[in-house]
Write a protein that holds these residues in place. Structure first.
Motif, PDB file in Angstrom:
ATOM      1  N   VAL A 183      16.630 -17.734  20.223  1.00 48.86           N
ATOM      2  CA  VAL A 183      17.316 -19.326  20.287  1.00 48.86           C
ATOM      3  C   VAL A 183      17.288 -20.177  21.384  1.00 48.86           C
ATOM      4  N   ARG A 184      17.430 -21.155  21.302  1.00 46.69           N
ATOM      5  CA  ARG A 184      17.414 -22.368  22.091  1.00 46.69           C
ATOM      6  C   ARG A 184      18.493 -22.950  21.798  1.00 46.69           C
ATOM      7  N   GLY A 216      17.658 -27.820  19.897  1.00 43.76           N
ATOM      8  CA  GLY A 216      17.748 -27.060  19.048  1.00 43.76           C
ATOM      9  C   GLY A 216      15.857 -26.292  18.955  1.00 43.76           C
ATOM     10  N   ALA A 217      16.440 -25.509  17.974  1.00 43.71           N
ATOM     11  CA  ALA A 217      15.383 -24.432  18.058  1.00 43.71           C
ATOM     12  C   ALA A 217      13.646 -25.447  17.320  1.00 43.71           C
ATOM     13  N   ALA A 218      14.160 -26.382  17.057  1.00 46.37           N
ATOM     14  CA  ALA A 218      12.801 -27.857  16.076  1.00 46.37           C
ATOM     15  C   ALA A 218      11.006 -27.989  16.754  1.00 46.37           C
ATOM     16  N   GLU A 219      10.611 -28.058  16.056  1.00 44.59           N
ATOM     17  CA  GLU A 219       9.466 -28.157  16.992  1.00 44.59           C
ATOM     18  C   GLU A 219       9.494 -29.725  16.859  1.00 44.59           C
ATOM     19  N   SER A 220       8.688 -30.145  17.845  1.00 40.67           N
ATOM     20  CA  SER A 220       8.336 -31.754  17.987  1.00 40.67           C
ATOM     21  C   SER A 220       6.611 -32.054  19.071  1.00 40.67           C
ATOM     22  N   ALA A 233       8.467 -22.605  23.272  1.00 38.11           N
ATOM     23  CA  ALA A 233       7.999 -23.982  25.032  1.00 38.11           C
ATOM     24  C   ALA A 233       8.151 -24.785  24.899  1.00 38.11           C
ATOM     25  N   THR A 234       8.373 -25.389  25.804  1.00 37.79           N
ATOM     26  CA  THR A 234       8.230 -27.196  26.089  1.00 37.79           C
ATOM     27  C   THR A 234       6.521 -27.369  27.068  1.00 37.79           C
ATOM     28  N   CYS A 246      20.539 -24.406  28.573  1.00 32.73           N
ATOM     29  CA  CYS A 246      21.912 -23.308  28.173  1.00 32.73           C
ATOM     30  C   CYS A 246      21.290 -21.681  27.501  1.00 32.73           C
ATOM     31  N   LYS A 247      20.865 -21.449  26.921  1.00 29.34           N
ATOM     32  CA  LYS A 247      20.195 -20.257  26.313  1.00 29.34           C
ATOM     33  C   LYS A 247      18.648 -21.093  26.220  1.00 29.34           C
TER      34      LYS A 247
END
Length: 237
Positions: free
Chosen positions: A214-215, A69-73, A102-103, A94-95
């Motif tokens: 949304v991600r 989802g939306a979390a940072e890592s 960004a990744t 998917c969304k």
């Protein structure tokens, strides 16, 4: 196989490859390109969720995972603590977020090539402890023979058999190369994008998604098939 380079160090973009109908010869070409480039962005592939799962399974046994989802890592590799870290990872948008989210990816063989030879010579003899298992700091990619840093994750990592202060100093140096701009790329998601990367040679992290965006990324992780070995072990054999 036609592709567009994503950066001078690594990565390739392929558009319009019909992955659902990719025959064995086409998959071998895709696999070989992936091994050379370490990361592929597949766009306009036409896969739905079941199709993505079937495509991922062509690379090996898939671990079932929830969507991202939306979390940072933070920077790291998947299952660095395992005896056999995950072999490959895939994400399917998917969304895609309208902004942010960004990744980032970093190529560890390219990072190793930036390091001065005298420091590489020392790192080749060292191993990093991650939880119950230790891995060499410099590994030989099992399928290509390419030499690469292997940093795992920074949190709680420790270089074995050196004093704590020296471990921190060397880890800080290695991580500065492993996440340098010259070996990193930022992927801004478009709907439907699939990103495939070699978990043994590429680290990743996710930016947080801002409020109102949304991600949703479908995830697939390919189970580890190799115990990591240092190049020096092969040379001594």
């Amino acid at each position: 196989m036609l592709h567009e380079p994503l950066s001078p160090a690594f990565g390739a973009l392929l558009e319009g490859i019909p992955l659902a109908g990719l025959d064995a010869a086409g998959f071998r070409q895709l696999y070989a390109l992936w091994q050379r480039q370490h990361l592929l962005v597949l766009r306009g592939h036409g896969l739905d969720r079941p199709g993505f799962e079937a495509f991922a399974a062509r690379f090996g046994q898939v671990d079932p995972l929830p969507d991202l989802g939306a979390a940072e890592s933070s920077w790291g590799v998947e299952l660095a603590w395992a005896e056999r870290p995950a072999f490959a990872c895939l994400l399917h948008a998917c969304k895609a977020p309208e902004s942010g989210g960004a990744t980032w990816f970093a190529c560890l063989p390219a990072a190793l090539r930036l390091i001065a030879p005298d420091l590489v010579a020392r790192l080749r003899w060292l191993a990093i402890q991650h939880g119950p298992h230790a891995h060499p700091m410099v590994i030989m990619q099992p399928e290509t023979g390419e030499h690469s840093l292997f940093l795992g994750t920074r949190r709680d990592a420790r270089i074995m058999e050196v004093p704590q202060a020296e471990s921190e100093r060397l880890l800080n140096i290695a991580w500065s190369y492993g996440t340098a701009d010259a070996v990193s790329l930022c992927h801004r998601w478009q709907p439907g994008d699939i990103v495939l990367w070699n978990n043994l040679t590429v680290m990743h992290r996710h930016d947080a998604v801002p409020a109102g965006s949304v991600r949703k990324l479908q995830r697939a992780r390919i189970q580890g098939r190799y115990t990591l070995a240092a190049p020096i072990e092969t040379e001594a054999a």
